[in-house]
Write an enzyme that holds these catalytic residues in place. Structure first.
Site, PDB file in Angstrom:
ATOM      1  N   SER A  91      28.051  44.672  43.874  1.00  0.00           N
ATOM      2  CA  SER A  91      29.441  44.254  43.924  1.00  0.00           C
ATOM      3  C   SER A  91      30.089  44.294  42.533  1.00  0.00           C
ATOM      4  O   SER A  91      30.153  45.347  41.905  1.00  0.00           O
ATOM      5  CB  SER A  91      29.519  42.858  44.542  1.00  0.00           C
ATOM      6  N   LYS A 131      45.525  46.318  50.255  1.00  0.00           N
ATOM      7  CA  LYS A 131      46.042  46.209  48.889  1.00  0.00           C
ATOM      8  C   LYS A 131      44.917  45.938  47.902  1.00  0.00           C
ATOM      9  O   LYS A 131      44.854  46.535  46.819  1.00  0.00           O
ATOM     10  CB  LYS A 131      47.074  45.072  48.818  1.00  0.00           C
TER      11      LYS A 131
END
Length: 419
Positions: A91, A131
Site C-alpha cells: 500500500s 477521485k
C-alpha cells in the site's frame, strides 16, 4: 604535524557516513516524525547516503505523502530497502519505496497492493472513490517519471492492487536492486550514481562508518499506544479508573490513572483511524452497565450493555486496517472483565458506601443505649456499647429509657427516645 592534522581532518570529512534507519510498522504520523528527525540529523552531520530499511503493511495516505516530500526535499541520496525476508512494502509503503532515489528489495519480500482504502473500513461513494484513485494515479505517475520507474506497473498497483516479488519488481522496472542482507546492499550501492537536485552524486558505502538511527523514547512510546489492542485496553482501563473515582471520591489515584489511560487510548485510536459508531457503542455499553448499578433492572440493562460493548469492540477497527485489528480473544476477555467489574466490583463499592461507618465516633450514630438518669433540662448520661457518655435530647427521657444516637459532637451525644 600540522600537515598530518589537516590530512586527517580532510579524510574524516571525505568519508561521508552512511545513515541507516529502520521502520517496521504502519505508515503514520509517528513514522513521519522519525523520518524527519533522522534526515535532519543526517544532513547536519554531512551524511553521504540515507538508507531506510522498511517493512510495512501500509498506512495513512497523508503520512505517506509527507515521507515522500521529505525524500524529495533532502539533498542526500535516499535508499529504501524492503527487508527482512517475509517483510513487505504494501500500500503506502510501495509508493514510499518507489519514491526513493534507489529502491531495493530482499529476496522473500513483496511490494504493491497500493489501492486506496478507508482506514475505518467504511465504504466510499463511487464518485469520491474515483477521485481518490485518480489523485493517487497522478501521484505515482509523477514519481515514476522523476525516478525513472515503470508508470504502468505502479498504476496497476493502485488500480488493480497487484503485488510483485523482488524478481518481478526488478524486471518490471519498479526497483533498482535485490540484496539479501545489509552487507550485500552496501556492496551493491557502492559507486552507483544518482541525480539529486540537478547534481550527480556518486554513492560511497564501503569503508565508511554506518550510523544507526534509533527510535527516540517518544517515538517508541507512541508506537506502543497506537497498537490497536493496547489502545483499546487503555480506553477500557480509563473507564474503570474514572468510574471507581466517581463512586469513591477522594481516592485520587484511580481517577488520575483512569483519565490518563482514557486520553492515551483515545489518542492511539484517533491515530489508527476508527469507526466512530464502534466507539459510541462502547460508550453506550459502559453507560448501560453503570445504570444497572444505580437502577437495578434484574440484568436487563446489563445484558444490553454487554451486547453494545461487544458489538462496538468488534466494529471499532476495520480488519483491513494497516495497523492490524483487535483479536477476538482480547475483545471477549475485556468485555467479560468489564461486565464483571461493573456488576460485581461496582455493586460491592455501592454497598460499602451505604454501609454504616465502623470506626470513630460516627459508628455510634444509629446505636441504641440506656439512659442512666432522668434528663434535666435536656441533659443527662447514657450507657452505649460499654461506655458512659454525656447526652443531650429534646425528648423527655427518664432513667432506663432506651435512646437512639442521632448525632455526635465532640464528646456529647445527641439522642432521641426510642419508640
Amino acid at each position: 604535524m600540522v600537515v598530518l592534522l589537516v590530512l586527517l581532518t580532510f579524510l574524516s570529512f571525505s568519508l561521508a557516513k552512511v545513515y541507516y534507519a529502520k521502520w517496521e510498522d504502519a505508515v503514520s504520523p509517528i513514522m513521519v516524525e522519525y523520518i524527519k528527525r533522522s534526515l535532519a540529523k543526517a544532513e547536519k552531520e554531512g551524511a553521504g547516503v540515507f538508507i531506510l530499511e522498511l517493512n510495512t503493511p501500509g498506512g495513512l495516505e497523508t503520512s505517506m505523502r509527507q515521507v515522500v516530500q521529505e525524500f524529495q526535499r533532502t539533498p542526500i541520496p535516499v535508499v529504501v530497502y524492503v527487508y527482512p525476508p517475509g517483510g513487505r512494502a504494501a500500500s503506502a509503503g510501495a509508493i514510499i519505496t518507489a519514491s526513493a532515489d534507489i529502491a531495493v528489495m530482499a529476496p522473500g519480500t513483496n511490494i504493491g497492493a497500493a489501492h486506496p482504502v478507508q482506514a475505518t473500513g467504511e465504504k466510499m461513494e463511487e464518485a469520491m472513490k474515483e477521485k481518490v484513485v485518480q489523485d493517487m494515479l497522478a501521484f505515482v505517475r509523477s514519481i515514476a517519471k522523476e525516478k525513472g520507474r515503470n508508470p504502468s506497473v505502479l498504476e496497476r498497483m493502485v488500480k488493480e492492487s497487484i503485488s510483485l516479488t523482488p524478481d518481478e519488481a526488478l524486471k518490471e522496472g519498479v526497483i533498482d536492486l535485490i540484496a539479501s542482507n545489509r552487507q550485500e546492499l552496501l556492496e551493491k550501492l557502492n559507486g552507483r550514481k544518482v541525480k539529486k537536485h540537478g547534481k550527480e552524486i556518486t554513492i560511497k558505502t564501503l569503508g565508511v562508518p554506518v550510523v544507526e538511527v534509533e527510535e527516540s523514547l517518544r517515538e517508541s512510546f507512541l508506537k506502543v499506544i497506537t497498537n490497536p489492542t493496547v489502545a483499546y485496553m487503555l480506553l477500557l482501563i480509563g473507564f474503570y479508573g474514572i468510574f471507581f473515582e466517581l463512586y469513591n471520591p477522594g481516592a485520587v489515584v484511580p481517577g488520575a490513572v483512569g483519565v490518563i489511560s482514557f486520553l492515551l487510548g483515545l489518542y492511539g485510536l484517533g491515530i489508527i483511524g476508527i469507526n466512530w459508531l464502534g466507539l459510541l457503542l462502547i460508550l453506550a455499553g459502559i453507560l448501560l452497565l453503570a445504570l444497572e448499578l444505580i437502577t437495578p433492572t434484574f440484568g436487563g440493562l446489563a445484558i444490553a450493555g454487554a451486547i453494545a460493548l461487544a458489538i462496538g469492540s468488534l466494529v471499532l477497527i476495520s480488519p483491513d486496517s494497516p495497523y492490524g485489528d483487535i483479536p477476538i480473544s482480547v475483545i471477549a476477555t475485556m468485555v467479560l472483565t468489564t461486565v464483571f467489574f461493573f456488576l460485581v466490583a461496582g455493586r460491592l463499592g455501592l454497598k460499602a458506601q451505604k454501609r454504616k461507618k465502623m470506626t470513630g465516633y460516627e459508628e455510634l450514630i444509629g446505636e441504641e443505649g440506656i439512659a442512666l438518669m432522668d434528663f434535666e433540662k435536656g441533659k443527662g448520661k447514657v450507657f452505649i456499647k460499654g461506655e458512659i457518655w454525656n447526652a443531650v435530647s429534646e425528648d423527655e427521657i427518664k432513667k432506663d429509657d432506651a435512646v437512639i444516637v442521632e448525632q455526635v459532637k465532640g464528646l456529647t451525644l445527641y439522642v432521641r427516645k426510642a419508640k
